[in-house]
Write an enzyme that holds these catalytic residues in place. Structure first.
Site, PDB file in Angstrom:
ATOM      1  N   ASN A 205      15.512 -26.831  -6.175  1.00  0.00           N
ATOM      2  CA  ASN A 205      14.922 -28.148  -5.855  1.00  0.00           C
ATOM      3  C   ASN A 205      14.554 -28.919  -7.118  1.00  0.00           C
ATOM      4  O   ASN A 205      13.512 -29.580  -7.168  1.00  0.00           O
ATOM      5  CB  ASN A 205      13.697 -28.018  -4.914  1.00  0.00           C
TER       6      ASN A 205
ATOM      7  N   CYS B  16      17.665 -29.931  -9.306  1.00  0.00           N
ATOM      8  CA  CYS B  16      18.905 -30.625  -9.703  1.00  0.00           C
ATOM      9  C   CYS B  16      19.557 -31.380  -8.536  1.00  0.00           C
ATOM     10  O   CYS B  16      19.569 -32.604  -8.512  1.00  0.00           O
ATOM     11  CB  CYS B  16      19.912 -29.641 -10.281  1.00  0.00           C
ATOM     12  N   ARG B  17      20.120 -30.638  -7.570  1.00  0.00           N
ATOM     13  CA  ARG B  17      20.927 -31.277  -6.533  1.00  0.00           C
ATOM     14  C   ARG B  17      20.110 -31.930  -5.429  1.00  0.00           C
ATOM     15  O   ARG B  17      20.315 -33.113  -5.110  1.00  0.00           O
ATOM     16  CB  ARG B  17      21.890 -30.238  -5.912  1.00  0.00           C
ATOM     17  N   SER B  18      19.202 -31.169  -4.793  1.00  0.00           N
ATOM     18  CA  SER B  18      18.512 -31.739  -3.619  1.00  0.00           C
ATOM     19  C   SER B  18      17.581 -32.911  -3.962  1.00  0.00           C
ATOM     20  O   SER B  18      17.454 -33.825  -3.139  1.00  0.00           O
ATOM     21  CB  SER B  18      17.798 -30.654  -2.801  1.00  0.00           C
TER      22      SER B  18
ATOM     23  N   CYS C  66      18.533 -27.127  -1.876  1.00  0.00           N
ATOM     24  CA  CYS C  66      19.365 -26.379  -2.827  1.00  0.00           C
ATOM     25  C   CYS C  66      18.604 -25.125  -3.236  1.00  0.00           C
ATOM     26  O   CYS C  66      17.732 -24.660  -2.493  1.00  0.00           O
ATOM     27  CB  CYS C  66      19.768 -27.255  -4.009  1.00  0.00           C
TER      28      CYS C  66
ATOM     29  N   ASP D  52      26.510 -26.116  -8.423  1.00  0.00           N
ATOM     30  CA  ASP D  52      25.236 -26.070  -9.134  1.00  0.00           C
ATOM     31  C   ASP D  52      25.452 -26.546 -10.572  1.00  0.00           C
ATOM     32  O   ASP D  52      26.185 -25.909 -11.330  1.00  0.00           O
ATOM     33  CB  ASP D  52      24.745 -24.618  -9.112  1.00  0.00           C
TER      34      ASP D  52
HETATM   35  P1  4NP Z   1      19.406 -26.692  -8.091  1.00  0.00           P
HETATM   36  O1  4NP Z   1      19.817 -26.073  -9.517  1.00  0.00           O
HETATM   37  O2  4NP Z   1      19.473 -25.558  -7.089  1.00  0.00           O
HETATM   38  O3  4NP Z   1      20.446 -27.730  -7.847  1.00  0.00           O
HETATM   39  O4  4NP Z   1      18.010 -27.248  -8.254  1.00  0.00           O
HETATM   40  C1  4NP Z   1      19.203 -24.953 -10.070  1.00  0.00           C
HETATM   41  C2  4NP Z   1      18.002 -25.092 -10.715  1.00  0.00           C
HETATM   42  C3  4NP Z   1      17.403 -23.983 -11.299  1.00  0.00           C
HETATM   43  C4  4NP Z   1      18.028 -22.752 -11.230  1.00  0.00           C
HETATM   44  C5  4NP Z   1      19.235 -22.634 -10.582  1.00  0.00           C
HETATM   45  C6  4NP Z   1      19.819 -23.730  -9.993  1.00  0.00           C
HETATM   46  N1  4NP Z   1      17.432 -21.631 -11.843  1.00  0.00           N
HETATM   47  O5  4NP Z   1      18.048 -20.554 -11.832  1.00  0.00           O
HETATM   48  O6  4NP Z   1      16.306 -21.728 -12.383  1.00  0.00           O
END
Ligand code: 4NP
Length: 146
Positions: free
Chosen positions: A6, A8-10, A3, A117
């Site tokens: 790294n 939340c989703r992955s 993602c 997201d």
């Molecule tokens: P992820 O979510 O891609 O599912 O881990 C996010 C985590 C952090 C951010 C964006 C999306 N950020 O902008 O810090």
């Protein structure tokens, strides 16, 4: 499993797929296309929803996707189209590029559906992401375990 951050989703996708396949045969890992959160634990809300379903993801730490991941893994699952484009931009060959898939295409090959997201939303978003990833990982594991 890849993602953006790294956190939340992955990490959820990694934990869920690991719970469905044998580590003797399948190596599952996750990474982010951005390095903003390198070295950090998964987001508290991802840890909580995984725990709710009996999965511990607190051994994971965020890392950035590396071009060497194309050599280490047979399949690279992107959570959304933006992740997909960012990974494909790093590919060195047709073989690299052909390893990259959108994870929800496992369930619906004719559509390019995104795992949304959940970072800026509430806990319901994490539950929704968990259910989507659980369904996709069930499909992936049933193919692997065949
Ligand atoms: P992820 O979510 O891609 O599912 O881990 C996010 C985590 C952090 C951010 C964006 C999306 N950020 O902008 O810090």
């Amino acid at each position: 499993m890849v993602c953006l951050g790294n956190i939340c989703r992955s990490p959820l996708a990694e934990g869920i797929l690991k719970s469905k396949v044998s580590s003797d045969y399948v190596q599952v890992d996750s990474a982010g296309t951005a390095g903003y959160h390198e070295g950090e634990l998964p987001d508290k809300r991802s840890i909580a929803v995984a725990k709710k379903y009996g999965i511990n993801i607190t051994d994971q730490r965020s890392r950035k996707f590396s071009v060497t991941d194309f050599d280490s893994f047979d399949v690279i699952y992107a959570m959304d189209e933006s992740n997909y484009d960012n990974i494909v931009a790093l590919s060195r060959s047709y073989e690299d590029k052909s390893k990259v898939k959108m994870i929800l295409q496992e369930l619906d090959p004719d559509q390019k559906l995104n795992v949304p997201d959940p970072y800026y939303g509430g806990e319901l978003g994490f539950e929704n992401v968990y259910q989507m990833l659980n369904n996709a990982c069930e499909e992936i594991s049933s193919k692997i375990n065949k």
